[in-house]
Write a protein that holds these residues in place. Structure first.
Motif, PDB file in Angstrom:
ATOM      1  N   ILE A   1      38.332  22.586  31.954  1.00  0.00           N
ATOM      2  CA  ILE A   1      38.782  23.929  32.331  1.00  0.00           C
ATOM      3  C   ILE A   1      39.466  23.899  33.695  1.00  0.00           C
ATOM      4  N   GLY A   2      39.899  22.708  34.124  1.00  0.00           N
ATOM      5  CA  GLY A   2      40.599  22.582  35.391  1.00  0.00           C
ATOM      6  C   GLY A   2      39.721  22.680  36.609  1.00  0.00           C
ATOM      7  N   ALA A   3      38.409  22.503  36.429  1.00  0.00           N
ATOM      8  CA  ALA A   3      37.462  22.625  37.541  1.00  0.00           C
ATOM      9  C   ALA A   3      36.661  21.350  37.721  1.00  0.00           C
ATOM     10  N   GLY A   4      37.260  20.218  37.396  1.00  0.00           N
ATOM     11  CA  GLY A   4      36.550  18.960  37.439  1.00  0.00           C
ATOM     12  C   GLY A   4      36.448  18.374  38.827  1.00  0.00           C
ATOM     13  N   ALA A   5      35.628  17.334  38.932  1.00  0.00           N
ATOM     14  CA  ALA A   5      35.506  16.528  40.146  1.00  0.00           C
ATOM     15  C   ALA A   5      35.663  15.081  39.715  1.00  0.00           C
ATOM     16  N   THR A   6      36.668  14.390  40.256  1.00  0.00           N
ATOM     17  CA  THR A   6      36.990  13.038  39.814  1.00  0.00           C
ATOM     18  C   THR A   6      36.998  12.076  40.988  1.00  0.00           C
ATOM     19  N   GLY A   7      36.266  10.981  40.852  1.00  0.00           N
ATOM     20  CA  GLY A   7      36.336   9.884  41.804  1.00  0.00           C
ATOM     21  C   GLY A   7      37.295   8.834  41.269  1.00  0.00           C
TER      22      GLY A   7
ATOM     23  N   VAL B   1      38.998  12.573  44.542  1.00  0.00           N
ATOM     24  CA  VAL B   1      38.827  11.843  45.794  1.00  0.00           C
ATOM     25  C   VAL B   1      38.970  10.348  45.510  1.00  0.00           C
ATOM     26  N   TRP B   2      39.517   9.615  46.492  1.00  0.00           N
ATOM     27  CA  TRP B   2      39.622   8.164  46.368  1.00  0.00           C
ATOM     28  C   TRP B   2      38.365   7.511  46.915  1.00  0.00           C
ATOM     29  N   VAL B   3      37.876   6.504  46.220  1.00  0.00           N
ATOM     30  CA  VAL B   3      36.733   5.704  46.645  1.00  0.00           C
ATOM     31  C   VAL B   3      37.227   4.282  46.841  1.00  0.00           C
ATOM     32  N   GLU B   4      36.950   3.680  47.988  1.00  0.00           N
ATOM     33  CA  GLU B   4      37.484   2.354  48.277  1.00  0.00           C
ATOM     34  C   GLU B   4      36.536   1.217  47.895  1.00  0.00           C
TER      35      GLU B   4
END
Length: 283
Positions: A137-143, A169-172
């Motif tokens: 629904i366009g409300a995700g959280a993505t690493g 967000v980017w995770v290194e």
């Protein structure tokens, strides 16, 4: 060589191929098209005929029963199949992908970049992503995590697709991708459980279930919005609604006495550990 299921041109340069046309792929395709991506730039490989038909009818994208047909001219390949079949899919696509070496984006839980690269034959630019179900629904959280072979342009391209599904967000450190799974990948279920528990608790106090559910859902939604939009940290927001000796303090004391923080830490650790185990099991 088989033909596309529909009379659509095979996408040319700057094209994106989805391998797997399930809910996550569908939500990303819809967001991309709503954002201005041309349907002719998207191909989808999906073995289920009903799903293929629906994707073609709803979005006008080219659809294929076989992944090899979909990825042949793609510049970005989105691997959106279940982790349990990823190795078989990668190995089947490896010969054709070796010709162009497109950017690979995986949304499979638990699987490490090195595994996917090895199954594809090695040397690919790969971005590993861990979205969650609110992306639908366009409300995700993505690493997201990229290997060194991914260029700056590749990072931008991958981020633009996943950002359409919500926050990214980017995770290194790739080890932290399993923590992403434990927090946000599995996280929606934690809050669904909290809503269930609040609803059941209110019903036990005599409230009609429909009323209890409405109040529980809106309370969780409102709290999340406040945490997102207010500059204060969550701890400060909690303090602002907790009067000493009041009803909220009584409830919070019960959570504390019951070991809520320790329980949450154990739950996240269990999900993180399971993600690492899946990587080993599927190798």
């Amino acid at each position: 060589m088989t033909s596309p299921d529909f009379d659509k041109p095979i996408p040319d340069s700057n094209s994106i191929a989805f391998v797997g046309g399930g809910n996550m792929a569908r939500s990303l395709i819809g967001a991309m098209i709503n954002g201005g991506t041309q349907a002719s730039a998207i191909a989808v490989a999906e073995p289920n005929e009903e799903v293929r038909t629906k994707l073609a009818e709803d979005f006008g994208v080219a659809v294929f029963a076989d992944g090899v047909e979909a990825v042949g001219s793609a510049d970005l390949v989105m691997l959106s199949v279940k982790p349990q079949v990823m190795r078989k899919v990668c190995e089947s696509l490896a010969p054709v992908l070796a010709k162009r070496r497109p950017l690979i984006v995986s949304v499979a839980a638990g699987l490490r970049i090195g595994q996917i690269d090895r199954w594809l034959g090695g040397g690919f630019p790969i971005v590993r992503c861990m979205p969650n179900t609110p992306a639908l629904i366009g409300a995700g959280a993505t690493g997201m995590m990229a290997n060194p072979a991914v260029s700056d342009a590749g990072r931008v391209q991958a981020a633009s697709i996943l950002a359409a599904a919500g926050t990214m967000v980017w995770v290194e450190d790739e080890d932290l991708m399993d923590t992403v799974t434990g927090i946000s990948g599995s996280g929606p279920a934690y809050f669904f459980l909290m809503i269930e528990a609040l609803e059941d608790a209110a019903v036990a106090q005599g409230m009609p279930r429909e009323t209890a559910r409405t109040l529980a859902i809106q309370t969780c939604l409102g709290a999340a919005r406040m945490a997102s939009e207010d500059a204060e940290p969550p701890a400060r927001l909690r303090e602002r609604v907790t009067s000493p000796g009041g009803t909220t303090q009584a409830a919070l004391n019960t959570f504390i006495d019951g070991g809520l923080r320790e329980l949450v830490a154990s739950a996240v650790a269990a999900a993180t550990r399971r993600g690492r185990e899946m990587s080993s099991e599927l190798d």
